[in-house]
Design a protein around this motif. Structure first.
Motif, short mmCIF file in Angstrom:
data_model
loop_
_atom_site.label_atom_id
_atom_site.label_comp_id
_atom_site.label_asym_id
_atom_site.label_seq_id
_atom_site.Cartn_x
_atom_site.Cartn_y
_atom_site.Cartn_z
N THR A 131 0.44 3.17 7.58
CA THR A 131 -0.70 2.47 6.99
C THR A 131 -1.93 2.61 7.87
O THR A 131 -3.03 2.92 7.39
N LEU A 132 -1.76 2.37 9.16
CA LEU A 132 -2.89 2.47 10.08
C LEU A 132 -3.40 3.90 10.21
O LEU A 132 -4.61 4.14 10.33
N PHE A 148 -0.64 -7.82 5.66
CA PHE A 148 -1.00 -6.42 5.92
C PHE A 148 -0.54 -5.51 4.77
O PHE A 148 -0.54 -4.30 4.91
N PHE A 149 -0.06 -6.13 3.68
CA PHE A 149 0.31 -5.38 2.47
C PHE A 149 1.44 -4.38 2.73
O PHE A 149 1.41 -3.25 2.23
N GLN A 150 2.42 -4.84 3.49
CA GLN A 150 3.58 -4.02 3.83
C GLN A 150 4.80 -4.43 3.02
O GLN A 150 4.95 -5.60 2.64
N PRO A 151 5.72 -3.50 2.75
CA PRO A 151 6.99 -3.87 2.10
C PRO A 151 7.83 -4.73 3.04
O PRO A 151 7.78 -4.57 4.27
N VAL A 152 8.62 -5.61 2.46
CA VAL A 152 9.59 -6.37 3.24
C VAL A 152 10.65 -5.39 3.78
O VAL A 152 11.10 -4.50 3.04
N SER A 153 11.07 -5.49 5.01
CA SER A 153 10.70 -6.44 6.04
C SER A 153 9.76 -5.77 7.04
O SER A 153 9.93 -4.61 7.38
N SER A 154 8.81 -6.57 7.53
CA SER A 154 7.90 -6.07 8.56
C SER A 154 7.25 -7.26 9.24
O SER A 154 6.23 -7.77 8.80
N VAL A 205 0.84 -1.19 0.00
CA VAL A 205 0.00 0.00 0.00
C VAL A 205 0.88 1.25 0.00
O VAL A 205 1.98 1.26 0.55
N VAL A 206 0.36 2.31 -0.59
CA VAL A 206 1.13 3.55 -0.75
C VAL A 206 1.54 4.17 0.58
O VAL A 206 2.67 4.65 0.72
N PRO A 207 0.67 4.20 1.61
CA PRO A 207 1.12 4.78 2.88
C PRO A 207 2.36 4.09 3.45
O PRO A 207 3.21 4.75 4.07
N ALA A 208 2.48 2.78 3.23
CA ALA A 208 3.67 2.07 3.71
C ALA A 208 4.91 2.49 2.93
O ALA A 208 6.02 2.57 3.49
N LEU A 209 4.75 2.75 1.63
CA LEU A 209 5.88 3.22 0.83
C LEU A 209 6.33 4.60 1.29
O LEU A 209 7.53 4.91 1.29
N LEU A 210 5.39 5.42 1.70
CA LEU A 210 5.75 6.72 2.27
C LEU A 210 6.55 6.53 3.54
O LEU A 210 7.58 7.19 3.74
N GLY A 211 6.11 5.61 4.39
CA GLY A 211 6.88 5.32 5.60
C GLY A 211 8.26 4.82 5.28
O GLY A 211 9.23 5.18 5.96
N GLU A 212 8.38 3.97 4.25
CA GLU A 212 9.69 3.44 3.84
C GLU A 212 10.63 4.57 3.43
O GLU A 212 11.82 4.58 3.79
N VAL A 255 16.93 -2.83 22.20
CA VAL A 255 17.94 -3.88 22.09
C VAL A 255 17.87 -4.83 23.28
O VAL A 255 18.35 -5.96 23.22
N ASP A 256 17.27 -4.38 24.36
CA ASP A 256 17.11 -5.25 25.54
C ASP A 256 16.23 -6.45 25.24
O ASP A 256 16.25 -7.43 25.98
N LYS A 257 15.45 -6.37 24.15
CA LYS A 257 14.50 -7.45 23.83
C LYS A 257 14.85 -8.19 22.55
O LYS A 257 14.30 -9.26 22.29
N SER A 258 15.68 -7.61 21.71
CA SER A 258 15.85 -8.09 20.34
C SER A 258 17.05 -9.02 20.19
O SER A 258 18.04 -8.90 20.92
N LEU A 259 16.96 -9.93 19.21
CA LEU A 259 18.12 -10.73 18.84
C LEU A 259 19.08 -9.91 17.99
O LEU A 259 20.25 -10.24 17.88
N GLN A 260 18.56 -8.86 17.36
CA GLN A 260 19.38 -7.98 16.55
C GLN A 260 19.87 -6.80 17.39
O GLN A 260 19.31 -6.49 18.43
N THR A 261 20.92 -6.16 16.89
CA THR A 261 21.36 -4.90 17.51
C THR A 261 20.89 -3.76 16.61
O THR A 261 19.82 -3.23 16.82
N THR A 262 21.66 -3.41 15.60
CA THR A 262 21.17 -2.41 14.65
C THR A 262 19.91 -2.93 13.98
O THR A 262 19.86 -4.06 13.51
N ARG A 263 18.89 -2.10 13.93
CA ARG A 263 17.60 -2.55 13.40
C ARG A 263 16.85 -1.36 12.81
O ARG A 263 16.78 -0.29 13.41
N ARG A 264 16.30 -1.55 11.61
CA ARG A 264 15.57 -0.48 10.92
C ARG A 264 14.27 -0.15 11.65
O ARG A 264 13.71 -0.98 12.36
N PHE A 265 13.76 1.03 11.36
CA PHE A 265 12.48 1.48 11.91
C PHE A 265 11.34 0.98 11.02
O PHE A 265 10.52 1.74 10.52
N ASP A 266 11.30 -0.35 10.81
CA ASP A 266 10.30 -0.93 9.91
C ASP A 266 8.88 -0.74 10.42
O ASP A 266 7.92 -0.80 9.64
N ALA A 267 8.74 -0.52 11.72
CA ALA A 267 7.41 -0.31 12.28
C ALA A 267 6.73 0.92 11.69
O ALA A 267 5.49 1.00 11.66
#
Length: 515
Positions: free
Chosen positions: A385-386, A326-332, A112-119, A367-379
């Protein structure tokens, strides 16, 4: 200045290599260049998307590889327009376009276009979601989306979670937590005790579960036999009677059921395990229940089919893939857990990044919760979109593809050229071309040929799988713009390719036999 009576020109001052390189950095001095470059890129993609006549050109790796291999990466083109022109030839021209209505292959959705704007926004600002001092409000937005997703699942206020790169990582993360909980319940605190218990841990999943369950078990150091396959019923859902039988057998052998993985949307059949009944078994024996809803998570916003996920709220952890349903770009993707305390199993403190004192001051470091350290703001893509189209808008789109799957199933069931396997609860349809009884031995090869010939033609794309050792074709429907007419067109193409194969194979056989 004169030399021998002639006026000498001042030497031309060339920009230094460092100045040239700095001109490509994004910042206040290059904001206009950013606008222009992004506009060029958007125009190139929009033009290509508008012009595609099929989901794929059918180009082969052997044909495209030489063009890419001859690119001299040590000789830059100098400007964005030239680079985009080259990219059109190397990538955009032959890309697989999921937005095309006759792309019916894998779990790839149009976006969806709103997700591309977020990207676009998240890529430019480039926040890193590991610590607050690298992300600020992005941390709070991600946390708010986790809370929203947990609420949709039916978890209480104690829930938590983290965005991930995809369903495979979400499933791995869930099994990390399940393993640590199994150690904790057994009182295995020392390295020796953990090593002694590790070979006795078992994970149960249906025979239709995602391959990442076995892959994760291997990465966690579990033995090859650690993942126990539970039989499925005729509709490809986990057989709860068989699950109870396996749990009892394992416990009688002195083994520990570390986790049960239920699937809410199998990749091949779109089947949803009986979540409430599986939860009953897990609660009775104290086993971690993980629900892999990477595919079926779209039901969380469905206006008509949310009941298909009944029981998911009793899971300990749930995988959701927004870039599928949810029609989001990879990764999400995200992992959501019912008890926030479980996330501490992945917590490590580093003085240079997230020292323990930061947690004591309630600084919200992801990072206290994630297996990754550096991580994109994919949210951010889901957030936009919402905020633009709402959850109901996403749910309506997901319902449309589920309705389309029903129509496709009926179309194939009524077509004597094909046989269909079961009926999906989601949006997959598994089927195959059925030759005459005389040529039944050619069925597997005919279906393989039909799929490859369709993709090579560029007119459509479908997936393939094996059912009971035989080759089948598969529609994976995730595009609301696909119509029954598109489905009928692809069905006829597949039948034509299969029929041509059978005719050619029959003629070749007759020639060999001298007929």
């Amino acid at each position: 200045m004169t030399i021998d009576g002639k006026t000498a020109q001042a030497p031309r001052v060339l920009p230094s290599p460092s100045a040239e390189a700095r001109s490509h950095l994004f910042g206040d001095r290059t904001a206009d260049a950013y606008r222009k470059a992004l506009a060029l890129g958007v125009d190139a993609v929009a033009s290509r998307v508008t012009d595609v006549r099929g989901p794929f050109t059918g180009i082969s790796p052997d044909a495209l590889a030489p063009e890419i291999e001859q690119v001299d990466l040590d000789r830059p083109l100098g400007d964005s327009a030239a680079a985009l022109a080259e990219l059109e030839r190397l990538y955009l021209r032959d890309a697989v376009y999921f937005h095309h209505p006759r792309y019916l292959a894998h779990l790839n959705c149009p976006v969806v276009v709103p997700a591309l704007l977020g990207e676009a926004v998240l890529s430019a600002v480039n926040s890193s979601l590991d610590t607050w001092d690298q992300s600020a409000g992005a941390t709070l937005i991600e946390r708010r989306l986790i809370d929203w997703t947990a609420g949709r699942i039916g978890f209480g206020l104690d829930a938590d979670g983290i965005f991930t790169s995809g369903g495979t990582q979400s499933n791995l993360h869930a099994l990390v937590l399940a393993r640590e909980e199994a150690f904790a319940r057994a009182g295995a605190r020392s390295s020796e005790a953990r090593q002694a218990l590790l070979p006795r841990l078992r994970v149960l999943a249906s025979g239709a579960a995602h391959f990442s369950v076995r892959k994760s078990a291997k990465m966690l150091g579990l033995p090859m036999e650690a993942v126990v396959s539970v039989d499925t019923t005729a509709d490809r859902r986990m057989d709860v009677t068989a699950l109870r039988r396996e749990v009892d057998r394992l416990r009688a052998e002195g083994l520990t059921v570390m986790a049960v993985v239920a699937t809410a949307g199998t990749t091949d059949f779109g089947s949803i395990d009986p979540l409430a009944a599986v939860a009953d078994v897990c609660e009775a024996v104290g086993a971690w229940l993980h629900v892999d809803a990477a595919y079926g998570c779209g039901l969380l916003v469905s206006p008509t089919r949310r009941h298909l996920l009944e029981g998911v709220e009793r899971a300990d952890s749930v995988t959701v893939d927004f870039h599928k349903s949810f029609f989001q770009p990879v990764s999400s993707s995200a992992l959501v857990v019912r008890d926030s305390r479980m996330m501490a199993h992945a917590t490590y403190y580093a003085d240079y990044l997230n020292p323990a004192r930061m947690a004591e001051r309630r600084i919200p470091n992801q990072v206290d919760k994630s297996l990754q350290t550096t991580r994109r703001f994919d949210a951010l893509k889901l957030w936009m979109t919402l905020r633009v189209m709402g959850a109901d808008g996403v749910g309506v789109l997901f319902d449309e593809v589920l309705d389309l799957a029903v129509a496709a199933h009926e179309m194939l069931a009524d077509d004597p050229r094909f046989e269909v396997v079961g009926r999906s609860q989601l949006s997959t349809v598994v089927f195959r071309y059925r030759p005459s009884e005389e040529h039944a031995h050619l069925a597997d090869d005919a279906n393989l040929h039909a799929r490859e010939a369709l993709a090579t033609s560029g007119e459509g794309m479908v997936a393939g799988t094996r059912v009971d050792g035989r080759h089948f074709l598969k529609f994976t429907l995730l595009n609301p713009r696909t119509t029954p007419g598109d489905i009928a067109y692809v069905i006829d193409l597949l039948a034509g390719h299969a029929e041509q194969f059978v005719e050619a194979a029959t003629a070749a056989g007759a020639a060999r036999d001298g007929v």
